[in-house]
Structure formats: structure tokens, C-alpha cells
Write an enzyme that holds these catalytic residues in place. Sequence first.
Site, mmCIF file in Angstrom:
data_model
loop_
_atom_site.group_PDB
_atom_site.id
_atom_site.type_symbol
_atom_site.label_atom_id
_atom_site.label_comp_id
_atom_site.label_asym_id
_atom_site.label_seq_id
_atom_site.Cartn_x
_atom_site.Cartn_y
_atom_site.Cartn_z
ATOM 1 N NE ARG A 181 45.719 66.185 110.538
ATOM 2 C CZ ARG A 181 45.766 67.323 109.841
ATOM 3 N NH1 ARG A 181 45.570 68.473 110.466
ATOM 4 N NH2 ARG A 181 45.971 67.311 108.553
ATOM 5 C CB SER A 230 46.742 60.147 107.545
ATOM 6 O OG SER A 230 46.623 60.785 106.290
ATOM 7 C CD GLU A 300 46.119 62.132 110.992
ATOM 8 O OE1 GLU A 300 45.134 62.419 110.285
ATOM 9 O OE2 GLU A 300 47.270 62.494 110.714
#
Length: 321
Positions: A181, A230, A300
Site C-alpha cells: 500500500r 478500508s 489507508e
Amino acid sequence: MTRGQDLLAGLGDRLAGLRGRITADAEMDKITWFRAGGTADALFQPADEKDLATFLKAVPEEIPITVVGIGSNLLVREGGIPGFVVRLSAKGFGEAELAAPTRIRAGAATPDKRVAALALEAGIGGFHFYHGIPGAIGGALRMNAGANGVETRERVVEVRALDRKGKVHKLSNADMGYAYRYSSAPAELIFTSALFEGFAEERDAIKAAMDAVQHHRETVQPIREKTGGSTFKNPEGTSAWKEIDKAGCRGLMIGGAQMSPMHCNFMINTGNATGYDLEFLGETVRARVLETSGIRLHWEIKRIGRFKPGHEVQEFLGQLL
């Protein structure tokens, strides 16, 4: 004058000749999927890459420029965003096409789902995971978006971008510096398109994989709520939702913001949440997980803009820093 009007007035005729749309004091709650947040001093939606380059050359470097996508993974603070927000237009940056039998070229504003659909049409495997990511290619490139065991970095061949001076750069997969990520590509770069590569695969197999992705989303994620996807990255060796659940935060509410009872790593706006509610809830969860498990969750969701005076939110609520 408002901040936005003052900004545009100060630039005078430097922006003359631009073909894209400029909006002063743009309401960001109309863009983000959370439907919350303050205004941007100004929003620019370039007509195409050439128009974007002209804009970047015209705006002095001391004026901040923030790039946003379709707003699916974005939390805007109530104090608003200084300078310009750049949002690439679907018309100028939203096309995807075959570049070779197993290669796809896509603009940064192309929805991830569109790339998955094109791959299905062309019999190209390896893109089914994009069917379940509610974002656009630019964001996927920046954060190495992934799902169902596949990440963007596995498909990227080359990325095209503009720097703060409007100069074109071409970055290889290695240049993107991918990790979980994350990409170490310079933050000032604005991605405009990318070349991806998959592999030949039967359409039936691709369709089955896409159906599995869709079924998973519909059964375990609150996809019909006002959410940013998320909220936190998965810590090493565990899942964010497990740690949130363990800390007793499933369904936790602050103001109009709630950690979804369905999937507790999804934060939702139940109807009237502010940017403050959402960020304060997120930091409350981080603090409780840190206290319960000793794990520091990392956001995130991208949070941008100024705090509204009196509504500042400290990381982990200022605990154990």
C-alpha cells in the site's frame, strides 16, 4: 473576498488560455464518497495532459497543489484545502485501451473496474482484483492498491507523470518503489497514465474470478454506505479488522461516524458525520488498538486539508507518542 477568489485574483492572467474548468471555493463534500469535509480554495479539472502541463507551469511553486481522484479513499478536513486541488477529468484522462495482446494503457482517471472489464473483453488475466476496488488508476498507482491477493505493482510496466513544472516523466516499475500500500515515487508527480501487463487467460476463468471478487464485496463489506473503503492498512501478521474487533470498536460511533458493524475496518458516514467526526473516530480506534494489542494501525484512507480551529485531532489522541 473568499480564499478562493483571492487566490485566483492574485494569479491575474497567468491562468488565461487554460481549457479546463476552474472552480473557486469548491465544496469537497460533493466529491468524496464520505460526503463530508470542507472546501478547496480552488479546484482545477484539466482538459487533457497538455492543459495540465500549462497549468503547472503557470502556478507559482509556493502555491500548494493537491491531487485527488474520484474521492473513494479520501477524508477532507473541515478547515478546507489550501491552494489548488487538481482532479483529472474523465474525458481527458479516463480512457483505457489495448496496447498489445496482453497489455493495457489506461488514463489516471480511468475507474479500476473499467480496466478489469477491458481485460475480460480482451482475455487478459491478472486484472480481476480491480473489479473490487472502487477507485481510479491514479490512486491505485500511488498507493499500490490491491485486493484478493493481487497488487497493482504486479501489473505495472511504466507510468507517465508530470512534475510541478509540467515536465513529462516516465517511470519504470522499479522507479515506483512499491511496497505494501505504498509507492516511493515523488509526491509532487501527477500520474496521467500507465501501461500494464497481464497474461493470456480464458474469459470464463476471468469472469469467475471477477464474480468471486464481487460476491466477497457484497457479503462482507458495507458497499452501499457512505464509506472510504478500508480505513487502516493490515499490520504485519494480522488483519486490521481483527485488531479493531479485539479492541471492542466494531460498531463504535462518534457523532455521525461509525466503524461498520458489518466490517469493522470500514468507517461509514451514517448521515451527518463531519470530517472531524470521522478522523476523531479513526484516531480513537487507533488509540484503543494500541492500548489493547500494542499495534500502531496506519491509515489507508488519505486525509488532507486544514483542521477547523478548535477541531484538531491528534494522532492516537496524543497517547503514548
